[in-house]
Each structure stands twice: as C-alpha cells, then as structure tokens.
Design a protein around this motif. Sequence first.
Motif, PDB file in Angstrom:
ATOM      1  N   GLY A   1     -21.914  -2.333  38.273  1.00 53.21           N
ATOM      2  CA  GLY A   1     -21.167  -3.404  37.610  1.00 53.21           C
ATOM      3  C   GLY A   1     -20.143  -2.866  36.632  1.00 53.21           C
ATOM      4  O   GLY A   1     -18.992  -3.330  36.588  1.00 53.21           O
TER       5      GLY A   1
ATOM      6  N   TYR B   1     -19.857 -15.835  36.274  1.00 53.03           N
ATOM      7  CA  TYR B   1     -20.442 -15.659  37.597  1.00 53.03           C
ATOM      8  C   TYR B   1     -21.610 -14.669  37.643  1.00 53.03           C
ATOM      9  O   TYR B   1     -22.440 -14.744  38.556  1.00 53.03           O
ATOM     10  N   THR B   2     -21.669 -13.731  36.713  1.00 53.22           N
ATOM     11  CA  THR B   2     -22.791 -12.774  36.671  1.00 53.22           C
ATOM     12  C   THR B   2     -23.305 -12.672  35.237  1.00 53.22           C
ATOM     13  O   THR B   2     -23.189 -11.611  34.609  1.00 53.22           O
TER      14      THR B   2
ATOM     15  N   LEU C   1     -25.805  -9.734  34.381  1.00 52.95           N
ATOM     16  CA  LEU C   1     -25.166  -8.423  34.330  1.00 52.95           C
ATOM     17  C   LEU C   1     -24.309  -8.302  33.085  1.00 52.95           C
ATOM     18  O   LEU C   1     -24.312  -7.259  32.415  1.00 52.95           O
TER      19      LEU C   1
END
Length: 231
Positions: free
Chosen positions: A40, A90-91, A94
């Motif tokens: 990521g 969206y993440t 993370l």
Amino acid sequence: MNKNVERLYNGIIKENPTFVLMLGMCPTLAVTSSAINGLGMGLSTTVVLILSNLLISAFRKVIPGGVRMPAYIVIVASLVTVVQFIMEAYTPSLSASLGVYIPLIVVNCIILGRAESYASKNPVVPSIFDGLGMGLGFTVGLTSIGLVREFLGAGQLFGFQVLSLSWFTPITIFVMAPGAFLVLSFLVAGMNIIRKKMDAKGKPLAEPSGCLTGDCASCGQSAMCTGKKAE
C-alpha cells in the motif's frame, strides 16, 4: 534499449531506491510489518511519483529557478492530499495502518530527488516512466521486506495464515522495529551478491549516490550544504 524501458529497468533493478540507493528509509523501516502495508505504501508513493514527475516536467520551463523547490513541494503536497483522501474513502483500514506516513510522502527524498534530478530536466513521457520505475522499485523493496517480516513474525502472507500455529512459533522480533533492520540488512546483502555477479558478467549495477554518500553532482541544492559544491 528503449529510453522508457530503460527508466523502468533502472528504477526496479539498477537504481532500486530501497536496496541500491538506500533512500526512503523512514517508511521502509516503519510500515513494513506486513506485506499489505508495504504494498500500500509503495503504490501510494508510485502514484505520487508518476503524477509529480508529469506535472513538474510539463511546467519545468515556467517554474522560476529560485522557487523550484517550494513549487515542487506544493505540487507533491497537493497530490499526496488527494491520494490520502482516496485511501481514507476506499481503504480506511490500510490508511489507518499507514497513519502519518502517508502525509510524510510529501518530504520523501525519492520524490523530491527525482523531481530535481530528472523530471525538471527531461520531457514528460520519459519523466512518467522514470516515476513509474522508481515507484515500482520502491514498492518491490517495501513489499519484499514486509513479506519476510510477516512470514517469520506471524506465519502469514498478506494477512492469510500459511503456517499453522500448532507447530510454528512466530519470531515476534521480526514484526518489531529491530526486525526491520535485520530483514533490510539481509536483503541488501543479497543485492550486493547480485551486484558482484553482474559486475563479473560486465553488467554492473549503479553505485549508491546522492546525499547519503556525499555526492552533490547535479544537485541544485548543493550550495546550501556546508562544504559541498555541485560537480
């Protein structure tokens, strides 16, 4: 070799920012407790590298030399803010794991270094491929370290348990700070072995360069460093 392909090869293999140039060590050591974190962080940096190289190359002839570094930082900071918002949307897990290291991409020496040494002096397309190559090289480095640390420290790969805890005892030091230094040192040693083999075949890899080695060649900021002059 095609110039664009050469930029990809240089970033991933010949001038890998993690294993060869030893740049960006702060996120390299801090966020690689798992492979997904390393992936990521690497991909986030890659996106910023590509877009910042594109914009800086496109505007290289209109950015005044005296304010180029502040201009680069403004461009990079804007891109990092967009990337951070997208990750939060969206993440979120993370984004939470990477924490403050996403905003710190703004001052990542890889991004500012490529802006100063390459994008500001070359056309748009080669600069895009330079950013892509360096970003992928950084991603490969972080993901490799994360894979080893996660595997030895938890018996997992990308969050999936691959070693049964019934017989495998995780070596927890590898998911702690000292583990990052240990894994990095072994992987760099592996890169040095590859370097020697490439040297023997007449295809030497790039030597480490830049601020860490005191090499001020082509650095526009060398006059600000005591006793350092651009060659």
